[in-house]
Design an enzyme around this catalytic site. Structure first.
Site, PDB file in Angstrom:
ATOM      1  N   ASP A 159      44.946 -43.217  -2.160  1.00  0.00           N
ATOM      2  CA  ASP A 159      46.232 -43.409  -1.471  1.00  0.00           C
ATOM      3  C   ASP A 159      47.121 -44.365  -2.272  1.00  0.00           C
ATOM      4  OD1 ASP A 159      45.278 -41.917   0.877  1.00  0.00           O
ATOM      5  OD2 ASP A 159      43.931 -43.618   1.097  1.00  0.00           O
ATOM      6  N   HIS A 187      41.926 -44.701   5.887  1.00  0.00           N
ATOM      7  CA  HIS A 187      42.242 -43.585   4.978  1.00  0.00           C
ATOM      8  C   HIS A 187      42.493 -42.359   5.858  1.00  0.00           C
ATOM      9  CE1 HIS A 187      42.146 -40.596   1.875  1.00  0.00           C
ATOM     10  NE2 HIS A 187      41.133 -39.997   2.452  1.00  0.00           N
TER      11      HIS A 187
HETATM   12  P1  NAX Z   1      32.319 -30.750  -1.196  1.00  0.00           P
HETATM   13  O1  NAX Z   1      32.167 -30.049   0.113  1.00  0.00           O
HETATM   14  O2  NAX Z   1      32.705 -29.994  -2.407  1.00  0.00           O
HETATM   15  O3  NAX Z   1      30.951 -31.523  -1.541  1.00  0.00           O
HETATM   16  C1  NAX Z   1      30.266 -32.270  -0.599  1.00  0.00           C
HETATM   17  C2  NAX Z   1      28.813 -32.198  -0.971  1.00  0.00           C
HETATM   18  O4  NAX Z   1      28.107 -33.087  -0.104  1.00  0.00           O
HETATM   19  C3  NAX Z   1      28.204 -30.808  -0.771  1.00  0.00           C
HETATM   20  O5  NAX Z   1      27.607 -30.379  -1.971  1.00  0.00           O
HETATM   21  C4  NAX Z   1      27.170 -31.023   0.329  1.00  0.00           C
HETATM   22  O6  NAX Z   1      26.014 -30.223   0.178  1.00  0.00           O
HETATM   23  C5  NAX Z   1      26.870 -32.499   0.156  1.00  0.00           C
HETATM   24  N1  NAX Z   1      26.281 -33.134   1.331  1.00  0.00           N
HETATM   25  C6  NAX Z   1      26.496 -32.849   2.639  1.00  0.00           C
HETATM   26  N2  NAX Z   1      25.724 -33.623   3.411  1.00  0.00           N
HETATM   27  C7  NAX Z   1      25.030 -34.422   2.580  1.00  0.00           C
HETATM   28  C8  NAX Z   1      24.059 -35.421   2.786  1.00  0.00           C
HETATM   29  N3  NAX Z   1      23.638 -35.732   4.017  1.00  0.00           N
HETATM   30  N4  NAX Z   1      23.537 -36.042   1.707  1.00  0.00           N
HETATM   31  C9  NAX Z   1      23.930 -35.710   0.471  1.00  0.00           C
HETATM   32  N5  NAX Z   1      24.848 -34.751   0.209  1.00  0.00           N
HETATM   33  C10 NAX Z   1      25.381 -34.128   1.259  1.00  0.00           C
HETATM   34  O7  NAX Z   1      33.308 -31.949  -0.896  1.00  0.00           O
HETATM   35  P2  NAX Z   1      34.160 -32.823  -1.927  1.00  0.00           P
HETATM   36  O8  NAX Z   1      35.442 -32.157  -2.172  1.00  0.00           O
HETATM   37  O9  NAX Z   1      33.295 -33.218  -3.066  1.00  0.00           O
HETATM   38  O10 NAX Z   1      34.480 -34.085  -1.002  1.00  0.00           O
HETATM   39  C11 NAX Z   1      33.474 -34.972  -0.603  1.00  0.00           C
HETATM   40  C12 NAX Z   1      33.976 -35.912   0.464  1.00  0.00           C
HETATM   41  O11 NAX Z   1      35.051 -36.699  -0.020  1.00  0.00           O
HETATM   42  C13 NAX Z   1      34.500 -35.214   1.706  1.00  0.00           C
HETATM   43  O12 NAX Z   1      33.995 -35.891   2.848  1.00  0.00           O
HETATM   44  C14 NAX Z   1      35.993 -35.417   1.613  1.00  0.00           C
HETATM   45  O13 NAX Z   1      36.628 -35.408   2.868  1.00  0.00           O
HETATM   46  C15 NAX Z   1      36.058 -36.781   0.972  1.00  0.00           C
HETATM   47  N6  NAX Z   1      37.309 -37.165   0.335  1.00  0.00           N
HETATM   48  C16 NAX Z   1      37.693 -38.454   0.433  1.00  0.00           C
HETATM   49  C17 NAX Z   1      38.838 -38.932  -0.158  1.00  0.00           C
HETATM   50  C18 NAX Z   1      39.225 -40.358  -0.045  1.00  0.00           C
HETATM   51  O14 NAX Z   1      40.302 -40.710  -0.531  1.00  0.00           O
HETATM   52  N7  NAX Z   1      38.438 -41.242   0.555  1.00  0.00           N
HETATM   53  C19 NAX Z   1      39.752 -38.020  -0.907  1.00  0.00           C
HETATM   54  C20 NAX Z   1      39.087 -36.765  -1.339  1.00  0.00           C
HETATM   55  C21 NAX Z   1      38.112 -36.172  -0.367  1.00  0.00           C
HETATM   56  O15 NAX Z   1      38.829 -35.460   0.592  1.00  0.00           O
END
Ligand code: NAX
Length: 328
Positions: A159, A187
């Site tokens: 952000d 966030h």
């Molecule tokens: P993806 O859905 O591409 O990847 C997430 C991965 O996490 C998947 O491979 C899934 O199998 C794995 N996963 C799920 N549960 C798990 C667990 N218990 N232990 C280990 N791995 C697990 O998501 P991606 O685009 O990489 O985003 C990841 C996270 O970042 C999401 O929650 C998203 O909302 C968050 N974000 C946060 C941002 C921020 O500024 N704080 C911005 C970007 C993003 O949106």
């Protein structure tokens, strides 16, 4: 060369990790002299996909990467970790509101908090990226009572970077000219990207931009809703910029903050100088001494406008906390 540090990354088969892991491996965060051991956590269903990521990591032949450990067990992935970057989580599904997302992710962070508590290195620092990152971090922290409170961070740096880029574009200057942008609160769409202290080329941003209506309106809305705009345009959520922001967060924690400036991350609000309720993970302007000791920038004047904004995002965080009281 020093001994390798252990960096645990969760969600290793996901799109953010696909950028993050390779950039950790090339030394741009911990330095060109600092070897790393990558410890990657995934869920069982994604372990096959993670194998492909590991093949690519190996095919990158990065000299600083001394080992790659993968597991679907948090107790293994966080073992002796010096850094834990929590990216993995359940995404928001169709029809899910924020409260559903919080409820779905809470239990994951209970387990991961416990595993960090029991197995990570004594100097572990945790950066939570997975959404809702403030509340996920609160849950993990509550379940890791032996890890000191000053080790926990939830990511609002994306952000901040978005806000800086918007201000630079509006003023027609290089992004490096923009300093002192603080993200306050959650966030989420209630966050307050505080432009009132921001500077452009060392002068107040408000003076340079001279358009308060734009600052209060389009600027804030663009930053708050940037994630949705990227999904709309790209068909996927922001990934490379999110990985970039996670690395910026770590770099800012371990590097002395430039004189007069600050960076943003959510940290425990306990004892903060701005009257935000204790017991939240709330984003503030921060400074680091370069040894991982981070403190809130105190003494900033908040106008009535800023206080209203800071309180609104505090209220949202209090509401999120209500939804997870049983996990804390
Ligand atoms: P993806 O859905 O591409 O990847 C997430 C991965 O996490 C998947 O491979 C899934 O199998 C794995 N996963 C799920 N549960 C798990 C667990 N218990 N232990 C280990 N791995 C697990 O998501 P991606 O685009 O990489 O985003 C990841 C996270 O970042 C999401 O929650 C998203 O909302 C968050 N974000 C946060 C941002 C921020 O500024 N704080 C911005 C970007 C993003 O949106």
């Amino acid at each position: 060369m020093s001994n390798p540090i252990r960096v645990a990354v969760t969600g290793g088969a996901g799109q953010i990790a696909y950028s993050l892991l390779f950039r950790i491996g090339n030394g741009e965060v911990f330095g060109p002299e600092q070897p790393v051991i990558l410890q990657i956590l995934e869920i069982p269903q994604a372990m096959d996909a993670l194998k492909g990521v590991v093949m690519e990591l190996k095919d990158s032949a990065q000299p600083l990467v001394k080992d790659i450990i993968t597991s679907d067990d948090p107790n293994v992935a966080f073992k002796d970790a010096n850094w834990a970057i929590l990216v993995g989580g359940k995404p928001r599904g169709p029809g899910m509101v924020r409260a559903d997302l919080i409820a779905a992710n809470g239990p994951i962070f209970v387990d991961q908090g416990k595993a960090i508590n029991d197995h990570a290195a004594d100097d572990v620092r945790v950066v939570v990226v997975a959404n809702p990152c403030n509340s996920n971090c609160l849950v993990a922290k509550a379940n890791a009572p032996d890890v000191p409170a000053d080790r926990w961070f939830a990511m609002t740096r994306l952000d901040e970077n978005r806000a800086k880029s918007q201000l630079a574009d509006k003023a027609g200057v290089d992004v490096t000219e923009v300093t002192n942008v603080g993200i306050w609160g959650n966030h989420s769409a209630t966050q307050f990207p505080n432009f009132e202290h921001a500077k452009i080329g060392g002068k107040p941003a408000e003076e340079v931009i001279n358009d308060r209506e734009w600052l209060e309106g389009e600027f804030i809305t663009t930053v708050q809703k940037r994630g949705a705009a990227i999904i709309q345009a790209r068909g996927k959520s922001s990934a490379a910029s999110a990985a970039n922001a996670a690395l910026d967060t770590i770099r800012s924690i371990i590097t002395p903050t430039p004189e007069g400036d600050w960076f943003s991350a959510a940290i425990p609000s306990d004892g903060n100088p701005y009257g935000i309720e204790d017991g939240l993970m709330y984003s503030f302007p921060l400074r680091s001494d370069g040894n991982g000791n981070v403190e809130i920038v105190a003494g900033l004047d908040l106008t009535d406008y800023a206080v209203t904004k800071a309180k609104a995002t505090e209220e949202e965080l209090k509401g999120e906390r209500e939804a997870i009281t049983d996990l804390l």
